[in-house]
Design a protein around this motif. Structure first.
Motif, PDB file in Angstrom:
ATOM      1  N   THR A  50       0.820  -1.214   0.000  1.00  0.00           N
ATOM      2  CA  THR A  50       0.000   0.000   0.000  1.00  0.00           C
ATOM      3  C   THR A  50       0.852   1.261   0.000  1.00  0.00           C
ATOM      4  O   THR A  50       0.331   2.356  -0.184  1.00  0.00           O
ATOM      5  CB  THR A  50      -0.948   0.017   1.210  1.00  0.00           C
ATOM      6  N   ALA A  51       2.162   1.098   0.229  1.00  0.00           N
ATOM      7  CA  ALA A  51       3.096   2.229   0.174  1.00  0.00           C
ATOM      8  C   ALA A  51       4.481   1.698  -0.197  1.00  0.00           C
ATOM      9  O   ALA A  51       4.863   0.599   0.221  1.00  0.00           O
ATOM     10  CB  ALA A  51       3.160   2.951   1.515  1.00  0.00           C
ATOM     11  N   ARG A  61       8.622   5.762 -10.282  1.00  0.00           N
ATOM     12  CA  ARG A  61       7.398   6.134 -10.999  1.00  0.00           C
ATOM     13  C   ARG A  61       7.529   5.908 -12.496  1.00  0.00           C
ATOM     14  O   ARG A  61       6.543   5.610 -13.172  1.00  0.00           O
ATOM     15  CB  ARG A  61       7.039   7.575 -10.686  1.00  0.00           C
ATOM     16  N   GLU A  66       1.828   2.524 -12.902  1.00  0.00           N
ATOM     17  CA  GLU A  66       0.597   2.057 -12.258  1.00  0.00           C
ATOM     18  C   GLU A  66       0.710   2.058 -10.738  1.00  0.00           C
ATOM     19  O   GLU A  66      -0.302   1.990 -10.037  1.00  0.00           O
ATOM     20  CB  GLU A  66       0.216   0.657 -12.761  1.00  0.00           C
ATOM     21  N   LEU A  67       1.923   2.165 -10.213  1.00  0.00           N
ATOM     22  CA  LEU A  67       2.134   2.220  -8.761  1.00  0.00           C
ATOM     23  C   LEU A  67       2.508   3.626  -8.283  1.00  0.00           C
ATOM     24  O   LEU A  67       2.768   3.830  -7.102  1.00  0.00           O
ATOM     25  CB  LEU A  67       3.239   1.235  -8.355  1.00  0.00           C
ATOM     26  N   ALA A  68       2.528   4.587  -9.197  1.00  0.00           N
ATOM     27  CA  ALA A  68       2.995   5.940  -8.867  1.00  0.00           C
ATOM     28  C   ALA A  68       2.264   6.550  -7.673  1.00  0.00           C
ATOM     29  O   ALA A  68       2.868   7.280  -6.887  1.00  0.00           O
ATOM     30  CB  ALA A  68       2.871   6.850 -10.083  1.00  0.00           C
ATOM     31  N   SER A  69       1.001   6.237  -7.524  1.00  0.00           N
ATOM     32  CA  SER A  69       0.232   6.852  -6.441  1.00  0.00           C
ATOM     33  C   SER A  69       0.656   6.370  -5.051  1.00  0.00           C
ATOM     34  O   SER A  69       0.369   7.030  -4.053  1.00  0.00           O
ATOM     35  CB  SER A  69      -1.264   6.584  -6.630  1.00  0.00           C
ATOM     36  N   ILE A  70       1.352   5.235  -4.969  1.00  0.00           N
ATOM     37  CA  ILE A  70       1.789   4.744  -3.650  1.00  0.00           C
ATOM     38  C   ILE A  70       3.297   4.901  -3.442  1.00  0.00           C
ATOM     39  O   ILE A  70       3.808   4.550  -2.385  1.00  0.00           O
ATOM     40  CB  ILE A  70       1.355   3.285  -3.407  1.00  0.00           C
ATOM     41  N   GLN A  72       6.383   7.060  -2.530  1.00  0.00           N
ATOM     42  CA  GLN A  72       6.578   8.306  -1.787  1.00  0.00           C
ATOM     43  C   GLN A  72       7.943   8.336  -1.094  1.00  0.00           C
ATOM     44  O   GLN A  72       8.550   7.300  -0.894  1.00  0.00           O
ATOM     45  CB  GLN A  72       5.454   8.483  -0.776  1.00  0.00           C
TER      46      GLN A  72
END
Length: 76
Positions: A50-51, A61, A66-70, A72
């Motif tokens: 989830t992160a 990214r 497709e995983l860019a939103s998680i 960080q």
């Protein structure tokens, strides 16, 4: 080192996982150390993370949009 082992979860990658990671990197025309970023991302996929924390946001990214939103940066 044993105290660290209690906090880590080891993810085993198989041959298909390695091939997927290499194909992602090569499809972008990249080579070299960025394959390690792709392998970390493959581990994240495998466990439905989830992160994903990294100091190298751009590479992570780019390899896995497709995983860019998680993806960080860690907070210090």
């Amino acid at each position: 080192m044993q105290s660290m082992n209690k906090k880590l979860t080891f993810i085993e990658l198989g041959a298909d996982d390695y091939l997927t990671a290499m194909q992602q990197v090569f499809s972008l025309g990249l080579s070299g150390g960025i394959i390690y970023d792709a392998l970390h991302l493959q581990c994240a996929r495998k466990v439905n993370a989830t992160a994903i924390y990294t100091w190298n946001l751009r590479h992570f990214r780019m390899i896995a949009p497709e995983l860019a939103s998680i993806v960080q940066q860690p907070l210090i």
